[in-house]
Design a protein around this motif. Structure first.
Motif, mmCIF file in Angstrom:
data_model
loop_
_atom_site.group_PDB
_atom_site.id
_atom_site.type_symbol
_atom_site.label_atom_id
_atom_site.label_comp_id
_atom_site.label_asym_id
_atom_site.label_seq_id
_atom_site.Cartn_x
_atom_site.Cartn_y
_atom_site.Cartn_z
ATOM 1 N N SER A 209 0.823 -1.213 0.000
ATOM 2 C CA SER A 209 0.000 0.000 0.000
ATOM 3 C C SER A 209 0.857 1.263 0.000
ATOM 4 O O SER A 209 0.506 2.258 -0.636
ATOM 5 C CB SER A 209 -0.918 -0.006 1.234
ATOM 6 O OG SER A 209 -1.818 -1.089 1.197
ATOM 7 N N LEU B 5 -13.296 4.787 -1.476
ATOM 8 C CA LEU B 5 -13.001 3.518 -0.815
ATOM 9 C C LEU B 5 -14.197 2.562 -0.849
ATOM 10 O O LEU B 5 -14.010 1.334 -0.816
ATOM 11 C CB LEU B 5 -12.554 3.768 0.626
ATOM 12 C CG LEU B 5 -11.197 4.488 0.757
ATOM 13 C CD1 LEU B 5 -10.894 4.808 2.208
ATOM 14 C CD2 LEU B 5 -10.077 3.645 0.155
ATOM 15 N N PRO C 14 -13.957 -1.910 -3.938
ATOM 16 C CA PRO C 14 -14.253 -3.355 -4.031
ATOM 17 C C PRO C 14 -15.009 -3.746 -5.292
ATOM 18 O O PRO C 14 -14.956 -4.917 -5.706
ATOM 19 C CB PRO C 14 -15.110 -3.612 -2.776
ATOM 20 C CG PRO C 14 -14.750 -2.510 -1.828
ATOM 21 C CD PRO C 14 -14.490 -1.330 -2.696
ATOM 22 N N ASN D 100 -11.939 -1.591 -9.606
ATOM 23 C CA ASN D 100 -10.551 -1.325 -9.241
ATOM 24 C C ASN D 100 -9.638 -1.755 -10.380
ATOM 25 O O ASN D 100 -8.900 -2.754 -10.276
ATOM 26 C CB ASN D 100 -10.200 -2.083 -7.953
ATOM 27 C CG ASN D 100 -8.851 -1.670 -7.378
ATOM 28 O OD1 ASN D 100 -8.203 -0.757 -7.881
ATOM 29 N ND2 ASN D 100 -8.432 -2.358 -6.328
ATOM 30 N N PRO E 9 -4.478 -1.809 -3.489
ATOM 31 C CA PRO E 9 -4.764 -2.582 -2.271
ATOM 32 C C PRO E 9 -5.339 -1.710 -1.151
ATOM 33 O O PRO E 9 -4.885 -1.769 -0.002
ATOM 34 C CB PRO E 9 -3.384 -3.131 -1.893
ATOM 35 C CG PRO E 9 -2.437 -2.061 -2.320
ATOM 36 C CD PRO E 9 -3.030 -1.470 -3.577
ATOM 37 N N THR F 40 -8.504 -0.296 1.299
ATOM 38 C CA THR F 40 -9.768 -0.713 1.892
ATOM 39 C C THR F 40 -10.322 0.424 2.750
ATOM 40 O O THR F 40 -9.632 1.423 3.004
ATOM 41 C CB THR F 40 -9.563 -1.957 2.769
ATOM 42 O OG1 THR F 40 -8.629 -1.634 3.819
ATOM 43 C CG2 THR F 40 -9.037 -3.123 1.948
ATOM 44 N N LEU F 41 -11.529 0.252 3.220
ATOM 45 C CA LEU F 41 -12.157 1.287 4.047
ATOM 46 C C LEU F 41 -11.659 1.141 5.485
ATOM 47 O O LEU F 41 -12.394 0.801 6.412
ATOM 48 C CB LEU F 41 -13.678 1.176 3.987
ATOM 49 C CG LEU F 41 -14.484 2.328 4.626
ATOM 50 C CD1 LEU F 41 -14.097 3.660 4.027
ATOM 51 C CD2 LEU F 41 -15.978 2.078 4.465
ATOM 52 N N SER F 42 -10.372 1.410 5.668
ATOM 53 C CA SER F 42 -9.755 1.381 7.001
ATOM 54 C C SER F 42 -9.442 2.803 7.433
ATOM 55 O O SER F 42 -9.450 3.734 6.621
ATOM 56 C CB SER F 42 -8.470 0.553 6.968
ATOM 57 O OG SER F 42 -7.518 1.158 6.097
ATOM 58 N N HIS G 50 -6.303 4.295 5.576
ATOM 59 C CA HIS G 50 -6.565 4.611 4.169
ATOM 60 C C HIS G 50 -7.561 5.765 4.040
ATOM 61 O O HIS G 50 -7.444 6.585 3.129
ATOM 62 C CB HIS G 50 -7.090 3.363 3.443
ATOM 63 C CG HIS G 50 -6.062 2.296 3.286
ATOM 64 N ND1 HIS G 50 -6.346 1.021 2.816
ATOM 65 C CD2 HIS G 50 -4.715 2.300 3.543
ATOM 66 C CE1 HIS G 50 -5.240 0.301 2.793
ATOM 67 N NE2 HIS G 50 -4.242 1.057 3.232
#
Length: 396
Positions: free
Chosen positions: A17, A265, A269, A272, A277, A279-281, A284
């Motif tokens: 990432s 984000l 999914p 892309n 790489p 994600t909805l973190s 990020h």
């Protein structure tokens, strides 16, 4: 040394990432945005050294041509074609007062004629009746007449000081106080002439946009208009950036970044193509929030505001900023209160009428100043009637 190699090998491989994020930053801010924005006047990427002079000359030439066309229009227009603006109705919903003075260094540009032609054109955009009554306030004091105002006398009501008033106002004062007194004169004369429900004061180099009256009508229908001293309809584009001392812009900026980052984000999914790489973190989300905030500021907030022109309801109202007063909306009888406030103040360099108004509105209980974005007028006055002018005016 092996530890550093291991760390770099782990985090800087293309599948990580961190590497993808660094690559995205380089491509976005060092390649894509410079290529797309280098001709945008209010972008950080604007190539000033390459384009400023040519763009300034082009805008001046367009204004000159527009001025000559307006001169030809009014010279060949009969009073009957001006929608009867010379007959001012009493208690109109809206009165537009255009403040004008002779501009010796810009006579060929005919700023006033440009503005009045546009006003006469869009005043019929409100259905069966005129959007507003329109009058002129000629504050020229010099030995030479304001020829543009003279030309418009057959089409519009023109307010001027009487000979006695001019004699009484011969006091030697600085140009900022003189400008303020002219403004107060026009405010009061407009009110005494028509007793309007709402008033707009335009300076003679504030060219209204096509949706001017539709947006003003929408603004006056909003609840805040009942509790405001004035609504600014113009703020210099160069001062509209997020990195300005306006708290509401910081909230808007962060909100824009969060919304854009979340939307991206949530889309990753399902779509892309570059196999990012992400994600909805939390990490990020923070990265992309800052990413979109930086992109928005570097591109230029002015260009993002233009999206709001799709509908009058999308125009944003926010607390007013200090500069400037080319176009001001005074709801209800606020114009009289503003005239009284300005009368009680003395203006000088560093304390002009816009500064005085802003300070009064912020310090007087119950009085609130607002501004609308994007601008409802275009400032076409490359040459000032009250301040020294450069030999070759520039857009910035």
């Amino acid at each position: 040394m092996p530890r550093w190699k291991g760390f770099l090998g782990q985090h800087l491989r293309w599948s990580s990432s961190v590497t993808r994020a660094l690559g995205l930053l380089v491509v976005t801010f060092c390649v894509v945005l410079p290529l797309c924005c280098h001709r945008l006047l209010y972008s950080y990427y604007f190539f000033r050294f390459m384009y400023l002079n040519s763009m300034s000359d082009e805008v001046l030439q367009e204004s000159l041509q527009r001025g000559q066309e307006a001169l030809h229009f009014w010279q060949n227009s009969s009073p009957l074609e001006s929608a009867g603006f010379s007959d001012v109705a009493q208690n109109p919903e809206l009165l537009v007062t255009v403040v004008t003075a002779r501009r010796n260094e810009a006579l060929d540009f005919h700023y006033l004629l440009q503005v009045m032609r546009e006003l006469s054109s869009i005043a019929g955009s409100c259905g069966g009746r005129r959007c507003a009554e329109v009058v002129l306030c000629d504050v020229e004091r010099g030995p030479q007449e304001n020829q543009d105002a003279k030309l418009l006398e057959a089409h519009f009501r023109v307010m001027r000081r009487s000979g006695q008033e001019q004699q009484a106002d011969r006091e030697q004062i600085n140009i900022f106080e003189r400008e303020k007194r002219d403004y107060v004169f026009c405010l009061r004369q407009g009110w005494e002439l028509a007793k309007p429900k709402n008033m707009i004061i335009l300076e003679d180099d504030a060219l209204p946009r096509q949706d001017f009256f539709r947006v003003v009508k929408d603004l006056l229908s909003r609840g805040f208009a009942l509790h405001t001293l004035y609504i600014k309809l113009y703020h210099p584009e160069r001062l509209q950036r997020y990195l300005n001392p306006e708290p509401y812009r910081i909230l808007e900026w962060v909100g824009l970044g969060l919304v854009a980052a979340t939307a991206l984000l949530l889309t990753v999914p399902y779509w892309n193509p570059c196999s990012f790489p992400f994600t909805l973190s939390a990490s990020h989300l923070l990265f992309f929030t800052l990413y979109f905030m930086a992109a928005a500021e570097l591109i230029g907030r002015h260009y993002l505001l233009e999206v709001r022109r799709m509908s009058p309801q999308l125009y944003a109202v926010s607390p007013a900023t200090e500069c400037c007063t080319p176009a001001m909306l005074f709801p209800g009888n606020a114009s009289l209160r503003v005239a009284d406030f300005l009368d009680a103040s003395f203006c000088y360099k560093g304390n002009a009428k816009d500064t005085v108004l802003y300070q009064i509105a912020r310090s007087t209980p119950g009085e609130r100043p607002h501004s609308v974005e994007p601008n409802l007028v275009t400032h076409i006055g490359a040459y000032s009637s009250v301040r020294p002018n450069p030999f070759r005016p520039k857009l910035l």
